[in-house]
Design a protein around this motif. Structure first.
Motif, PDB file in Angstrom:
ATOM      1  N   UNK A   1       0.349 -20.098  14.338  1.00 26.00           N
ATOM      2  CA  UNK A   1       0.081 -20.423  15.737  1.00 26.00           C
ATOM      3  C   UNK A   1      -1.035 -21.647  16.028  1.00 26.00           C
ATOM      4  N   UNK A   2      -2.037 -21.412  15.183  1.00 19.39           N
ATOM      5  CA  UNK A   2      -3.201 -22.372  15.108  1.00 19.39           C
ATOM      6  C   UNK A   2      -2.485 -23.821  14.536  1.00 19.39           C
ATOM      7  N   UNK A   3      -1.785 -23.617  13.405  1.00 16.86           N
ATOM      8  CA  UNK A   3      -1.317 -24.598  12.599  1.00 16.86           C
ATOM      9  C   UNK A   3      -0.336 -25.528  13.826  1.00 16.86           C
ATOM     10  N   UNK A   4       0.633 -24.358  14.235  1.00 15.90           N
ATOM     11  CA  UNK A   4       1.426 -25.412  15.015  1.00 15.90           C
ATOM     12  C   UNK A   4       0.884 -25.985  16.595  1.00 15.90           C
ATOM     13  N   UNK A   5      -0.160 -25.433  16.850  1.00 21.96           N
ATOM     14  CA  UNK A   5      -1.052 -26.083  17.984  1.00 21.96           C
ATOM     15  C   UNK A   5      -1.659 -27.192  17.663  1.00 21.96           C
ATOM     16  N   UNK A   6      -2.198 -27.404  16.495  1.00 20.48           N
ATOM     17  CA  UNK A   6      -2.568 -28.528  15.935  1.00 20.48           C
ATOM     18  C   UNK A   6      -1.714 -29.700  15.766  1.00 20.48           C
TER      19      UNK A   6
ATOM     20  N   UNK B   1      -4.495 -18.285  22.325  1.00 21.77           N
ATOM     21  CA  UNK B   1      -5.143 -18.463  21.040  1.00 21.77           C
ATOM     22  C   UNK B   1      -6.395 -17.502  21.167  1.00 21.77           C
ATOM     23  N   UNK B   2      -7.041 -17.267  22.233  1.00 21.60           N
ATOM     24  CA  UNK B   2      -7.941 -16.353  22.476  1.00 21.60           C
ATOM     25  C   UNK B   2      -7.625 -14.784  22.187  1.00 21.60           C
ATOM     26  N   UNK B   3      -6.190 -14.759  22.884  1.00 22.37           N
ATOM     27  CA  UNK B   3      -5.702 -13.324  22.827  1.00 22.37           C
ATOM     28  C   UNK B   3      -5.104 -12.914  21.474  1.00 22.37           C
TER      29      UNK B   3
ATOM     30  N   UNK C   1      -8.386 -12.633  14.467  1.00 25.62           N
ATOM     31  CA  UNK C   1      -9.574 -13.469  14.384  1.00 25.62           C
ATOM     32  C   UNK C   1      -9.956 -13.875  12.885  1.00 25.62           C
ATOM     33  N   UNK C   2      -9.683 -12.995  12.055  1.00 24.13           N
ATOM     34  CA  UNK C   2     -10.029 -13.823  10.543  1.00 24.13           C
ATOM     35  C   UNK C   2      -9.190 -14.789  10.052  1.00 24.13           C
ATOM     36  N   UNK C   3      -8.278 -14.876  10.510  1.00 23.57           N
ATOM     37  CA  UNK C   3      -7.019 -16.052  10.268  1.00 23.57           C
ATOM     38  C   UNK C   3      -7.249 -17.110  11.292  1.00 23.57           C
ATOM     39  N   UNK C   4      -7.630 -16.855  12.551  1.00 20.68           N
ATOM     40  CA  UNK C   4      -8.208 -17.722  13.489  1.00 20.68           C
ATOM     41  C   UNK C   4      -9.289 -18.748  13.076  1.00 20.68           C
TER      42      UNK C   4
ATOM     43  N   UNK D   1      -7.308 -26.225   9.841  1.00 26.74           N
ATOM     44  CA  UNK D   1      -6.667 -27.480  10.399  1.00 26.74           C
ATOM     45  C   UNK D   1      -7.493 -28.350  11.211  1.00 26.74           C
ATOM     46  N   UNK D   2      -8.998 -27.952  11.066  1.00 27.85           N
ATOM     47  CA  UNK D   2      -9.957 -28.741  11.912  1.00 27.85           C
ATOM     48  C   UNK D   2      -9.604 -28.623  13.274  1.00 27.85           C
ATOM     49  N   UNK D   3      -9.218 -27.377  13.871  1.00 26.50           N
ATOM     50  CA  UNK D   3      -8.634 -27.295  15.167  1.00 26.50           C
ATOM     51  C   UNK D   3      -9.517 -26.410  16.210  1.00 26.50           C
ATOM     52  N   UNK D   4      -9.959 -26.691  17.022  1.00 23.52           N
ATOM     53  CA  UNK D   4     -10.706 -25.973  18.261  1.00 23.52           C
ATOM     54  C   UNK D   4     -12.215 -25.380  17.430  1.00 23.52           C
ATOM     55  N   UNK D   5     -12.804 -26.537  16.587  1.00 25.08           N
ATOM     56  CA  UNK D   5     -14.128 -26.109  16.021  1.00 25.08           C
ATOM     57  C   UNK D   5     -15.306 -26.765  16.886  1.00 25.08           C
ATOM     58  N   UNK D   6     -14.906 -27.853  17.747  1.00 29.22           N
ATOM     59  CA  UNK D   6     -15.902 -28.376  18.654  1.00 29.22           C
ATOM     60  C   UNK D   6     -16.039 -28.061  20.045  1.00 29.22           C
TER      61      UNK D   6
END
Length: 118
Positions: A39-44, A59-61, A68-71, A78-83
């Motif tokens: 899902x993180x990859x799809x969202x990116x 994403x939080x749920x 959370x480990x794979x989040x 994916x450099x996603x939601x890091x900043x």
């Protein structure tokens, strides 16, 4: 079908499916983590292509229920939601809450693994 509902439907299938597998708790965390990474990859990808996005609450749920480990892996991979703030703060809170819930549950639920055979 709404993307948010689809994500939760996949999570429900993972929960139900894990009940029919050996070591259901372990299988739940494995399935939840794999699904979270996807899902993180799809969202990116959706962010790059200006498609409909997965809501941050979803994403939080997924992180809160054990993914959370794979989040964390997905965020780095994916450099996603890091900043993005306040997402980072809410994410850390969801990880801490998940760990607290697991610790509390481990106090009340004992896992008898003696009847399992490898």
């Amino acid at each position: 079908m709404n993307l948010n509902r689809f994500c939760y439907l996949l999570l429900a299938f993972a929960a139900i499916g894990s009940l029919f597998l050996p070591y259901p708790i372990v299988m739940w965390f494995l399935l939840a983590n794999i699904l979270t990474l996807v899902i993180y990859g799809a969202d990116k990808m959706a962010a790059r292509k200006a498609w409909r996005r997965v809501p941050e609450s979803t994403l939080l749920m997924f992180g809160f229920v054990g993914g959370w480990p794979c989040a964390i892996l997905g965020q780095q991979l994916f450099r996603h939601k890091t900043q993005k703030q306040p997402f980072k703060t809410y994410f850390i809170i969801s990880v801490v809450l998940n760990i607290v819930v697991l610790v509390v549950l481990s106090r009340f639920v004992t896992l008898d693994v003696t009847h399992y055979s490898l």
